[in-house]
Design an enzyme around this catalytic site. Structure first.
Site: not given
Ligand code: BG6
Length: 464
Positions: A47, A87, A210, A229, A234
């Protein structure tokens, strides 16, 4: 095992994206400041074609993220950056990239794919066609697939072009010092290991809470949900670090070998042991479909059927729009058998807790029992707590460490193919048969239904 040489260029696909702006450019600044980015940086974007404007955007992202950023470092970094506008599906973009890298005399570039996952296959194919995968390495952002089948397919595509040793799958939690500390705290302290098993541990709770909502990421988030997510990646990684056996050495393969054993001992999640929630007002967020049933909260019970952990519940929950922001692990030990110290009547000594704070204000708190002041033999829980920033000073940010590792060729903080596939296997039944969605008010601790999951113990309230 062959050791990769240090990379000699960094190519960033998605150079105008949100991730680049919020995380990657600030990380590059820190690397440049530390003298670890002595190489050309090539930004590839669709972009923008104005080099000067792009450099100004880079400088602005750094200044937005870092207070008192050093202008000379920013200037030095910006002078290293070249922009290629094109692209991702156009072979000409990759021909230009190959020519740019050749002119700069580089051979071992890191190609960082900070782009929508749907673009991964085409970019990897085009890099290969342009001859750039013969030596270069590829960094792939999460989400790596959206279920077991797509993760396997993506792994097949990547493996056909780039050997595993040169594939770096990012999970930024593995780059957090506080998360890595789980390993150090467990195995560098002798007092913990003898009790770290089913004989002493009653249960483990892992929370990623969060207070923010989807914050302008509605369209992306609605196609993903909390399980994909943050849980599949994580929080599964956090569970593996908590539960794994001591690795036989410090190399990436030693760590991955132990983690994969933890996952192999986990049965796929039973959807009846899962509670999904959605914060009220989520469907009105920009980009979210009316009547969406995507979860913004998920809580589930995991079981690790290993010699060490059989019968110990691992409860995991994650959500947005909650009462506080905190990432914590609480390990609940079994209560002492004798009620000698409740002279004035129950409840008697509380369970000891080992609490790892993994977010901002990271540290460890041990909750122990001590004598209550007064004439009786009664106990009261008290905390012994350490704040790591106070005790140890500031640490590096996750992205700085991860990009630095990819440049150095160190795989230790990245996800190996089999690990990623195992975690998808574990969550797959919930994707196939998602349980009903329960609304919850913003600013609460999620749907009331989640209380029933934790066997009447109650979810631990995060400290921070
Ligand atoms: C990301 C997610 O991988 O991790 C987000 O996509 C989330 O939705 C974030 O907010 C949380 O990471 P951290 O480092 O803020 O705990």
């Amino acid at each position: 095992m062959t050791v990769l040489p240090r990379a000699d260029a960094l190519v960033l696909f998605g150079a105008t994206g949100d991730l680049a702006r919020r995380k990657i450019f600030p990380a590059l600044y820190h690397l440049a400041k530390a003298g670890r980015l002595d190489m050309p940086v090539v930004g590839v974007a669709r972009s923008i074609d104005d080099d000067a404007k792009f450099r100004a955007d880079v400088a602005r992202s750094i200044n937005d993220a870092i207070e008192d950023a050093d202008a000379t470092v920013i200037d030095r970094l910006c002078r290293r950056i070249h922009l290629i506008c094109g692209d991702y599906a156009d072979p000409a973009t990759f021909a230009t990239l190959a020519a740019t890298l050749a002119t700069a005399g580089t051979h071992d570039a890191v190609h960082y794919l900070a782009i929508p996952p749907a673009m991964f296959p085409v970019v990897i194919e085009s890099l290969a066609t342009a001859g750039l995968t013969e030596r270069g390495r590829v960094v792939v952002e999460k989400p790596f697939g959206r279920d077991l089948a797509s993760a396997q397919e993506l792994n097949r595509i990547v493996a056909a072009r780039v050997p595993e040793q040169r594939v770096f799958r990012i999970d930024h939690y593995l780059g957090k010092e506080a998360v890595e500390d789980l390993l150090v705290f467990r195995f560098a302290n002798t007092f913990l290991e003898p009790i770290w098993n089913r004989n002493y541990v009653a249960g483990v709770q892992v929370t990623l809470a969060e207070s923010i909502g989807v914050e302008g990421r509605g369209a992306f988030y609605d196609s993903v949900g909390a399980l994909r997510d943050v849980v599949q990646n994580h929080l599964m990684q956090v569970v593996a670090l908590l539960a794994m056996e001591p690795p036989v050495g410090p190399e990436a393969r030693h760590l991955s070998d132990e983690k994969v054993k933890v996952f192999a001992a986990m049965s796929p999640i039973d959807p009846h042991q899962v509670v999904r929630g959605q914060y009220e007002g989520y469907c009105e967020e920009p980009g979210v479909g009316a009547g969406s049933t995507t979860e913004t909260y998920v809580a589930c019970r995991l079981a690790i059927e290993s010699w060490r952990w059989a019968g110990v519940p691992f409860w995991v929950r994650a959500g947005k729009g909650l009462a506080a922001s905190a990432t914590e692990v609480v390990v609940v030990l079994r209560r002492p058998p004798a009620m000698l110290f409740d002279e004035m009547g129950p409840p008697g000594p509380a369970a000891n807790l080992v609490r790892f704070r993994l977010g901002t204000d990271d540290g460890v708190t041990l909750t122990v029992n001590a004598k209550q002041p007064g004439p009786h033999l009664d106990s009261l829980p008290v905390d012994i707590s350490v704040d790591f920033a106070d005790a140890l000073g500031t640490r590096q940010q996750a992205y700085e460490r991860l990009i630095g590792d990819a440049i150095d060729g160190n795989q230790r903080r990245f996800g190996r193919q089999d690990l990623v596939e195992e975690t998808w296997r574990i969550v797959q039944p919930v994707l196939d048969t998602p349980p009903p969605i329960h609304p919850y008010p913003r600013g609460s601790w999620g749907p009331a239904e989640a209380a029933a999951l934790v066997d009447g113990q109650g979810w631990a309230v995060p400290e921070h």
